[in-house]
Design a protein around this motif. Structure first.
Motif, PDB file in Angstrom:
ATOM      1  N   ARG A 191       0.821  -1.203   0.000  1.00  0.00           N
ATOM      2  CA  ARG A 191       0.000   0.000   0.000  1.00  0.00           C
ATOM      3  C   ARG A 191       0.859   1.258   0.000  1.00  0.00           C
ATOM      4  NH1 ARG A 191      -5.287   1.183   1.090  1.00  0.00           N
ATOM      5  NH2 ARG A 191      -5.742  -0.991   1.571  1.00  0.00           N
ATOM      6  N   THR A 197      -0.026   7.493  -3.481  1.00  0.00           N
ATOM      7  CA  THR A 197       0.525   7.879  -2.183  1.00  0.00           C
ATOM      8  C   THR A 197       2.035   7.737  -2.086  1.00  0.00           C
ATOM      9  OG1 THR A 197       0.159   5.625  -1.336  1.00  0.00           O
ATOM     10  CG2 THR A 197      -1.610   7.225  -1.000  1.00  0.00           C
ATOM     11  N   ASP A 200       4.198  11.041  -1.477  1.00  0.00           N
ATOM     12  CA  ASP A 200       4.049  11.615  -0.138  1.00  0.00           C
ATOM     13  C   ASP A 200       4.730  10.749   0.909  1.00  0.00           C
ATOM     14  OD1 ASP A 200       2.660  13.799  -1.029  1.00  0.00           O
ATOM     15  OD2 ASP A 200       0.670  12.938  -0.634  1.00  0.00           O
ATOM     16  N   GLU A 201       4.587   9.435   0.784  1.00  0.00           N
ATOM     17  CA  GLU A 201       5.229   8.526   1.737  1.00  0.00           C
ATOM     18  C   GLU A 201       6.752   8.641   1.655  1.00  0.00           C
ATOM     19  OE1 GLU A 201       4.082   6.781   4.084  1.00  0.00           O
ATOM     20  OE2 GLU A 201       1.934   6.535   3.702  1.00  0.00           O
TER      21      GLU A 201
END
Length: 284
Positions: A191, A197, A200-201
């Motif tokens: 994930r 995402t 951003d991660e």
């Protein structure tokens, strides 16, 4: 002084993971424990209950008696080290817990009259290890349970939460997701790399690794990198963003504004380069 401290139980047996040191397992290149500690970085003290191990942030160490005595015994050991009026209690295996969730738990607790605020997951289950508690009522109920049962080892947390005046707070998406099995760990790792995402991660991980608290508009930097690559040359993109960061670090004033100003100047320069190149092509 911070309004809250944090207690992170991190000494479980991890039976469904074959007894490995679960908080040391990594998601997105960072240990699960370090991810949780980063989410509660506004705490005055972060108390980790379990065996000592390297951590990215300074912590106070505590140990339940006996070791492996379960979450209630671990919580009792951690609360003895708390100095603030409130304490967030967070499992050591929460890969997607974020700073906003911790702030919301603490704000909801201290702005109201409840003795505890528990996150509630999408299935309606209360999460006593994603929660904020008033310190004195928590100590009171732990002492009463110890007196009633003669021990805390092996007792479930619901005995504690059942005696407190609770507020329930719907959890942010994935905030209470924990890694109890290898399948959970694989799902978390997959994930975190999802297209929507992953950037951003990655930026969050880099900032944590470098000890940077700065919040910047990544869209501005990506636009700058695109303009530099298009208007100058492809290798100009990473070099330009590096120089923008260096210039912002040397500038006086607030960090995000300094980054934005340096990025604006560099983008304007890249635009002038592009216009000159277009002019030369037309002249040719």
């Amino acid at each position: 002084m911070s309004r809250f401290d944090a207690v992170v139980p991190a000494g479980g047996a991890a039976k469904r993971l074959g007894g490995v040191d679960k908080p040391a397992l990594s998601v997105g290149g960072r240990a699960l424990l370090d991810r949780v500690l980063d989410a509660c970085r506004d705490a005055g003290r972060s108390i980790v209950v379990g065996g000592r191990r390297p951590t990215a942030r300074p912590v106070v160490w505590a140990r339940e008696e006996p070791p492996g005595g379960g979450p209630l015994a671990a919580l009792a050991a951690g609360v003895r080290q708390v100095e603030a009026e409130a304490v967030v209690v967070l499992g050591g295996d929460l890969p997607f817990l974020d700073r906003a969730t911790v702030r919301e738990l603490v704000d909801t607790l201290l702005d109201g009259d409840a003795e505890a605020v528990l996150a509630v997951d999408p299935d309606g289950r209360e999460q006593p290890l994603v929660a904020a508690y008033r310190t004195e009522p928590l100590r009171r109920e732990i002492a009463l349970l110890a007196a009633e049962h003669g021990r805390l080892s092996g007792l479930p947390l619901r005995l504690l939460t059942g005696e407190l005046d609770l507020t329930r707070l719907p959890a942010r998406p994935l905030a209470s997701f924990d890694c109890d099995t290898w399948e959970d760990l694989a799902a978390a790792r997959a994930r975190i790399r999802e297209h929507g995402t992953v950037l951003d991660e990655w930026i969050t991980a880099v900032k944590a690794e470098l000890g940077i608290e700065l919040d910047v508009d990544t869209g501005v930097l990506l636009d700058l990198a695109r303009d530099a690559a298009h208007g100058v040359a492809r290798p100009a993109a990473p070099l330009t963003t590096f120089l923008v960061g260096y210039a912002a670090a040397k500038a006086e004033g607030d960090g995000p504004e300094a980054v934005a100003e340096a990025a604006r100047k560099a983008a304007a320069l890249a635009s002038r380069w592009a216009r000159e190149a277009e002019g030369e092509a037309e002249a040719g």
